[in-house]
Design a protein around this motif. Structure first.
Motif, PDB file in Angstrom:
ATOM      1  N   GLU A   1      -5.934   0.953  -3.343  1.00  0.00           N
ATOM      2  CA  GLU A   1      -5.909  -0.511  -3.350  1.00  0.00           C
ATOM      3  C   GLU A   1      -5.021  -1.041  -4.476  1.00  0.00           C
ATOM      4  O   GLU A   1      -4.316  -2.032  -4.300  1.00  0.00           O
ATOM      5  CB  GLU A   1      -7.332  -1.051  -3.478  1.00  0.00           C
ATOM      6  N   ARG A   2      -5.065  -0.386  -5.628  1.00  0.00           N
ATOM      7  CA  ARG A   2      -4.192  -0.812  -6.722  1.00  0.00           C
ATOM      8  C   ARG A   2      -2.725  -0.657  -6.344  1.00  0.00           C
ATOM      9  O   ARG A   2      -1.898  -1.539  -6.615  1.00  0.00           O
ATOM     10  CB  ARG A   2      -4.501  -0.006  -7.985  1.00  0.00           C
ATOM     11  N   LEU A   3      -2.382   0.481  -5.727  1.00  0.00           N
ATOM     12  CA  LEU A   3      -0.993   0.713  -5.329  1.00  0.00           C
ATOM     13  C   LEU A   3      -0.542  -0.302  -4.277  1.00  0.00           C
ATOM     14  O   LEU A   3       0.571  -0.833  -4.345  1.00  0.00           O
ATOM     15  CB  LEU A   3      -0.835   2.136  -4.782  1.00  0.00           C
ATOM     16  N   LEU A   4      -1.411  -0.570  -3.306  1.00  0.00           N
ATOM     17  CA  LEU A   4      -1.068  -1.533  -2.257  1.00  0.00           C
ATOM     18  C   LEU A   4      -0.918  -2.942  -2.815  1.00  0.00           C
ATOM     19  O   LEU A   4      -0.076  -3.723  -2.361  1.00  0.00           O
ATOM     20  CB  LEU A   4      -2.145  -1.511  -1.165  1.00  0.00           C
ATOM     21  N   ASN A   5      -1.718  -3.258  -3.788  1.00  0.00           N
ATOM     22  CA  ASN A   5      -1.669  -4.593  -4.374  1.00  0.00           C
ATOM     23  C   ASN A   5      -0.427  -4.790  -5.248  1.00  0.00           C
ATOM     24  O   ASN A   5       0.112  -5.901  -5.338  1.00  0.00           O
ATOM     25  CB  ASN A   5      -2.930  -4.833  -5.197  1.00  0.00           C
ATOM     26  N   ASP A   6       0.052  -3.688  -5.879  1.00  0.00           N
ATOM     27  CA  ASP A   6       1.161  -3.791  -6.830  1.00  0.00           C
ATOM     28  C   ASP A   6       2.536  -3.695  -6.182  1.00  0.00           C
ATOM     29  O   ASP A   6       3.536  -4.075  -6.802  1.00  0.00           O
ATOM     30  CB  ASP A   6       1.043  -2.697  -7.908  1.00  0.00           C
ATOM     31  N   SER A   7       2.613  -3.152  -4.970  1.00  0.00           N
ATOM     32  CA  SER A   7       3.927  -2.885  -4.377  1.00  0.00           C
ATOM     33  C   SER A   7       4.192  -3.787  -3.180  1.00  0.00           C
ATOM     34  O   SER A   7       3.383  -3.846  -2.245  1.00  0.00           O
ATOM     35  CB  SER A   7       4.026  -1.423  -3.939  1.00  0.00           C
ATOM     36  N   PRO A   8       5.347  -4.474  -3.168  1.00  0.00           N
ATOM     37  CA  PRO A   8       5.731  -5.259  -1.980  1.00  0.00           C
ATOM     38  C   PRO A   8       6.456  -4.414  -0.940  1.00  0.00           C
ATOM     39  O   PRO A   8       6.686  -4.870   0.177  1.00  0.00           O
ATOM     40  CB  PRO A   8       6.673  -6.324  -2.565  1.00  0.00           C
ATOM     41  N   GLU A   9       6.830  -3.171  -1.297  1.00  0.00           N
ATOM     42  CA  GLU A   9       7.561  -2.305  -0.380  1.00  0.00           C
ATOM     43  C   GLU A   9       6.604  -1.646   0.616  1.00  0.00           C
ATOM     44  O   GLU A   9       5.396  -1.561   0.366  1.00  0.00           O
ATOM     45  CB  GLU A   9       8.343  -1.257  -1.175  1.00  0.00           C
ATOM     46  N   PRO A  10       7.120  -1.132   1.740  1.00  0.00           N
ATOM     47  CA  PRO A  10       6.239  -0.564   2.776  1.00  0.00           C
ATOM     48  C   PRO A  10       5.375   0.573   2.234  1.00  0.00           C
ATOM     49  O   PRO A  10       5.887   1.564   1.724  1.00  0.00           O
ATOM     50  CB  PRO A  10       7.230  -0.059   3.837  1.00  0.00           C
ATOM     51  N   LEU A  11       4.067   0.419   2.335  1.00  0.00           N
ATOM     52  CA  LEU A  11       3.122   1.394   1.809  1.00  0.00           C
ATOM     53  C   LEU A  11       1.946   1.481   2.767  1.00  0.00           C
ATOM     54  O   LEU A  11       1.367   0.456   3.154  1.00  0.00           O
ATOM     55  CB  LEU A  11       2.660   0.986   0.420  1.00  0.00           C
ATOM     56  N   SER A  12       1.589   2.705   3.163  1.00  0.00           N
ATOM     57  CA  SER A  12       0.542   2.899   4.162  1.00  0.00           C
ATOM     58  C   SER A  12      -0.278   4.140   3.827  1.00  0.00           C
ATOM     59  O   SER A  12       0.277   5.178   3.459  1.00  0.00           O
ATOM     60  CB  SER A  12       1.172   3.046   5.560  1.00  0.00           C
ATOM     61  N   PHE A  13      -1.614   4.028   3.960  1.00  0.00           N
ATOM     62  CA  PHE A  13      -2.524   5.151   3.762  1.00  0.00           C
ATOM     63  C   PHE A  13      -3.429   5.257   4.984  1.00  0.00           C
ATOM     64  O   PHE A  13      -4.108   4.286   5.338  1.00  0.00           O
ATOM     65  CB  PHE A  13      -3.387   4.955   2.516  1.00  0.00           C
ATOM     66  N   ILE A  14      -3.419   6.414   5.614  1.00  0.00           N
ATOM     67  CA  ILE A  14      -4.354   6.690   6.707  1.00  0.00           C
ATOM     68  C   ILE A  14      -5.438   7.591   6.129  1.00  0.00           C
ATOM     69  O   ILE A  14      -5.198   8.756   5.818  1.00  0.00           O
ATOM     70  CB  ILE A  14      -3.645   7.352   7.897  1.00  0.00           C
TER      71      ILE A  14
END
Length: 676
Positions: free
Chosen positions: A547-560
């Motif tokens: 969640e921290r990584l997703l919140n900090d990055s505007p670039e495409p980021l995905s975790f399954i």
């Protein structure tokens, strides 16, 4: 940025600092006391090639920047020569008819026409001489097995400092593992002598994982600097087995016997311990009532005994917990203090070996002082590798035995070839493979000790198999094809499908491509698959990190994310995952309707690899806005993924591949893999 211009993929391209002329790429470099050395060289930054005269480039010269000297230097990829000053253009002559240039006219040669400069990223380091071969005649190695090591990464991270662990050393690892085995045995003895129970199953392994979530110590395996010192995970698991370990009985007679044993054990604890009078009175009264019910009741059903046991536990357990609390806390504290002591002994032994080689470990970890974005690269070391002892290699028909100091470890030949392939692409301090076998033995020893057993075909039904269980090949293929997944957040060199992954032990796995702990990976973009081992604290910390990584990055980021669906009690990590603001989709696969690959797949026969899951599995897509736009979990993609989980799907895939008309051609390539 053109990733294909130089024939190299982002994964293969190192990244020293860019040219001074390319000011748009330049950033201030942090000055470290210790320069990172191996396993794969300096950190990667996608800069442009320094501008050199065309004649020098044709003769193999390239220009780089020296962080240590803070000035440029020149290196010839053909001769290996290094110079501080600009090299001189040598006369052109035919190396075949006149290799020494004796018959060549020394008159200056007219310079060749220089093409217009094209700003494309060029490779600064070759992995092997065969990389210089181009065109269709270049040999491409195809490695047979349940993996695809040709998938290139789409993961970009922030540059990180080197780790301060010592390089893998068989002698140190044998000493460390002996101490850990001693610690595991001590845990069993403490539980048996103080609480009259066996150590809870897999409790010690989960304690190791829980401790490493918060550990800031200097040992990669033994916890040595944790707060709080008493593990809540270990404390709860011991308490759950007091006064006896409860299991779901198969028959009515077993249910009656378990109720009687629980009552007797509860009464014995209250009489033998310094318990409060009121607690002793309550437990004694409930136990006596239970025995009276057992004597009077004839023909009670299975459910009657189970209901009576639940009532007795509800009445007695709070008093039992309060009575044994200090003792159980003492067990947890004893194990942690012993671990700290053992870690100190390993550190002292490591320092003595390093001192013999004129080396020493940095006293403190390096702090990251840069925000440069780089393609994800394996973990580096702050110091060089000392001389390693010889490990005996005994090949067999299907397996190889690696033996050091009488300790023999087995690995299937196919998986040894896989490790060789990973080693070739990720380790740069051992191009002649002189340290390969000792490092493989060290890695196998680490995981065997962590499992608590020596993995072998006879251990196929061991309880610890789930710790290293991985997804089927068909699932990984679909994840890559439909969702762009190229990175595993929780894997090992033995069970990874992609060549880029995070693992528990960065020090011994980095030679084979490990990116270190997932909790320390500062990812900026990319598509990940996360199937963490079952440890509540680790799973919860992982979700928080995502969640921290997703919140900090505007670039495409995905975790399954895949987690076991244990609802009683519901894990905090699963609740945290389901309530995440980044959740885009969630599906559940019922128990016994999907399979995993066995955790000991590197030593088992092919027929034993697939294990039916006895629990449901929850799959959740966590994606930021741009990640959702690129890898949206549409109905079609999700259904295709669920189909690949179907039991037997992997065997069907293997059968179709075997019967494929192109099989004959591909088999000849696979059989020629990594022969040298």
């Amino acid at each position: 940025m053109n990733e294909e211009a130089d024939g190299k993929t982002p994964e293969d391209r190192p990244s020293w600092p860019p040219a001074e002329g390319n000011s748009t790429q330049m950033t201030q470099q942090p000055q470290h006391t210790h320069m990172p050395t191996t396993p794969q060289g300096a950190p990667v930054n996608q800069g442009f090639e320094y501008e050199l005269p065309y004649e020098l480039v044709q003769q193999g010269w390239k220009k780089f920047w020296s962080k240590r000297e803070n000035r440029p230097y020149f290196w010839n990829k053909l001769t290996g020569e290094s110079l501080w000053e600009m090299p001189v253009v040598k006369p052109q002559f035919d190396p075949i008819t006149d290799p020494l240039g004796i018959c060549h006219n020394a008159a200056p040669v007219a310079p060749l026409p220089q093409p217009a400069p094209i700003h494309i990223p060029l490779s600064v380091g070759k992995r092997r001489a065969s990389d210089d071969l181009g065109g269709p005649q270049a040999k491409k190695f195809v490695l047979a097995g349940p993996w695809d090591l040709d998938v290139q990464t789409n993961v970009i991270i922030l540059e990180r400092p080197p780790c301060i662990f010592m390089h893998s050393h068989p002698e140190i690892e044998a000493y460390r593992c002996a101490l850990l085995a001693k610690l595991r045995q001590c845990y069993q003895e403490l539980c048996h002598s103080r609480e009259s129970i066996d150590a809870p199953k897999d409790s010690f392994n989960r304690w190791l994982m829980e401790r490493k979530v918060i550990d800031t110590g200097y040992d990669p395996l033994l916890p040595s600097n944790c707060y709080p010192e008493i593990s809540l995970s270990m404390y709860k698991e011991i308490m759950n087995d007091i006064p006896i370990k409860l299991v779901r009985p198969k028959f009515t007679g077993d249910a009656r016997k378990q109720l009687s044993r629980y009552a007797e054990a509860a009464k014995s604890i209250m009489e033998s311990r310094n318990s409060e009078p009121e607690s002793r009175k309550v437990v004694k009264w409930n136990v006596d009532e239970t025995f009276q019910w057992l004597r009077k009741t004839v023909g009670a059903t299975y459910d009657d005994f189970q209901d009576r046991l639940a009532h007795l536990k509800q009445q007695c357990q709070p008093h039992l917990t309060e009575t044994v609390r200090v003792s159980v806390e003492g067990i947890c504290l004893k194990i942690y203090n012993l671990s700290c002591e053992y870690a100190k002994k390993v550190r002292e032994k490591s320092n003595s070996i390093l001192k013999e080689h004129g080396m020493e470990l940095p006293p403190h970890p390096f702090l990251s002082q840069t925000t440069r974005k780089v393609w994800c690269y394996p973990v580096q070391f702050a110091i060089g590798c000392p001389r390693l002892p010889v490990v005996e290699y005994v090949p067999d028909r299907d397996q190889a035995m690696l033996r050091f100091q009488g300790d023999a470890l087995a690995i299937n030949n196919t998986y040894l070839q896989k490790l060789e392939h990973l080693y070739r692409h990720n380790c740069f301090d051992d191009r002649k493979f002189e340290l390969f076998i000792p490092r493989v033995w060290t890695m196998l020893k680490r995981y065997a000790t962590f499992f608590g057993v020596n993995p072998s075909p006879g251990a196929a039904n061991a309880d610890v198999r789930d710790t290293q269980a991985s997804l089927p090949v068909t699932v990984f293929e679909c994840l890559n094809r439909a969702f762009g997944v190229s990175f595993e957040c929780f894997a090992s060199p033995l069970n990874c499908y992609f060549k880029q992954y995070c693992s528990a032990f960065a020090d011994c796995d980095s030679y084979f491509g490990s990116r270190g702990s997932f909790l320390h990976l500062k990812a900026v973009s990319g598509s990940f698959a996360a199937n963490p081992p079952y440890c509540e604290e680790l799973m919860e910390a992982s979700v928080n990190h995502m969640e921290r990584l997703l919140n900090d990055s505007p670039e495409p980021l995905s975790f399954i994310v895949l987690m076991p669906d244990y609802r009683e009690p519901t894990p905090t990590a699963l609740l945290r995952l389901e309530s995440s603001q980044f959740k885009r989709r969630q599906v559940t696969i019922p128990a016994y309707e999907h399979e995993f690959r066995h955790g000991f797949q590197h030593v088992l026969n092919r027929s034993e690899l697939n294990v039916r899951s006895n629990h449901a599995t929850v799959i959740v897509w966590l994606q930021n806005v741009s990640g959702h736009q690129r890898w949206e979990p549409t109905e079609e993609r999700v259904n295709a993924l669920l189909e690949t989980f179907r039991p037997g799907r992997e065997r069907e895939r293997d059968r179709q591949e075997l019967l494929s008309p192109t099989r004959q051609g591909s088999t000849s390539e696979k059989q020629d893999v990594l022969v040298h």
